[in-house]
Design a protein around this motif. Sequence first.
Motif, PDB file in Angstrom:
ATOM      1  N   SER A 112     -24.345  11.556  17.607  1.00 26.53           N
ATOM      2  CA  SER A 112     -23.911  10.796  16.339  1.00 26.53           C
ATOM      3  C   SER A 112     -24.280   9.351  16.321  1.00 26.53           C
ATOM      4  CB  SER A 112     -22.662  11.024  15.902  1.00 26.53           C
ATOM      5  OG  SER A 112     -21.682  10.135  16.784  1.00 26.53           O
ATOM      6  N   ASP A 115     -21.838   7.385  18.455  1.00 28.95           N
ATOM      7  CA  ASP A 115     -22.167   7.621  19.975  1.00 28.95           C
ATOM      8  C   ASP A 115     -23.214   6.541  20.326  1.00 28.95           C
ATOM      9  OD1 ASP A 115     -20.399   9.920  20.145  1.00 28.95           O
ATOM     10  OD2 ASP A 115     -21.650  11.294  19.671  1.00 28.95           O
ATOM     11  N   ASN A 153     -20.623   9.203  11.858  1.00 31.76           N
ATOM     12  CA  ASN A 153     -20.617  10.602  12.245  1.00 31.76           C
ATOM     13  C   ASN A 153     -21.555  11.419  12.111  1.00 31.76           C
ATOM     14  OD1 ASN A 153     -17.807  10.333  13.386  1.00 31.76           O
ATOM     15  ND2 ASN A 153     -16.784  10.763  11.360  1.00 31.76           N
ATOM     16  N   ARG A 154     -22.677  10.825  11.464  1.00 32.32           N
ATOM     17  CA  ARG A 154     -24.070  11.688  11.078  1.00 32.32           C
ATOM     18  C   ARG A 154     -24.602  11.766  12.483  1.00 32.32           C
ATOM     19  NH1 ARG A 154     -26.768  11.773   6.256  1.00 32.32           N
ATOM     20  NH2 ARG A 154     -24.552  11.487   5.159  1.00 32.32           N
TER      21      ARG A 154
END
Length: 275
Positions: A112, A115, A153-154
Amino acid sequence: MSPLHSPRTRGESLASLPEHSADSPLSVHAMTVAYHRRPVLWDVDFDARPCSLVAIVGPNGAGKSTLIRACLGLVPLAAGRVEFWGRSYRQQRRRVGYVPQRETVDWDFPVSALDVACMGRYGMIGWCRPVTRSHREAALAALDRVGMADYANRQISQLSGGQQQRVFLARALAQDAELYFMDEPFAGVDAATERAIVEVLRDLKSRGRTVICVHHDLQTVEDYFDDVLLLNMRVVACGSVAEVFTAENLRRTYGGRLTLLDEASDAVARAARGV
């Protein structure tokens, strides 16, 4: 033989040479890089001023990206030396951030945006240790600075090119480095992303950081940067934009290979006249 090109013994510091200073975030001394014995960069000398925005400008194949990669130890040197605040990159790694070209990134890797931003904290977290809440919050704050907090969160593969570039910029910001290398950060991005990147660069400078960018748009060099390094395998000229970014130096850098050069030269002349 001048001190700049005199032989140096193992362990000798660049600070001992008058042309280089341990106060400089980046000092490149007599760098030569060759691929398959063919020189790509030749005898490059350069010091970056602290707290400045620096553009590396030159034609395709001039060695601009290679210069950055060589500074970071990603390609070997045939000759010369690179120091960061008078020390090696390995010693100063945590103080240096890097935003690579988008084309060099595997955007299908299943992570993501958050991340990716968290990767900028790994130097503080350490290997094989969990990302704590405080580090995630710092990474999220970096995403917010580039307008990407809502996409935390994509998956990165689901983002547009401009959004992907912002995420990698957030990763560098999360590192909280003092010197940033950015390889064509404006390439292929939309106008809104370009404005966002410029705002980030100016904010970094206001906080005492130094940013070195490979840059292609000659029309925006004067607006975006303080200093410029004109490169075509060797250093053609380097210094403040006001002094170095001239029509003559551009012609020496590009020769006759750039059709946009006359327009850029006209822009430089108009700026000098205050038009």
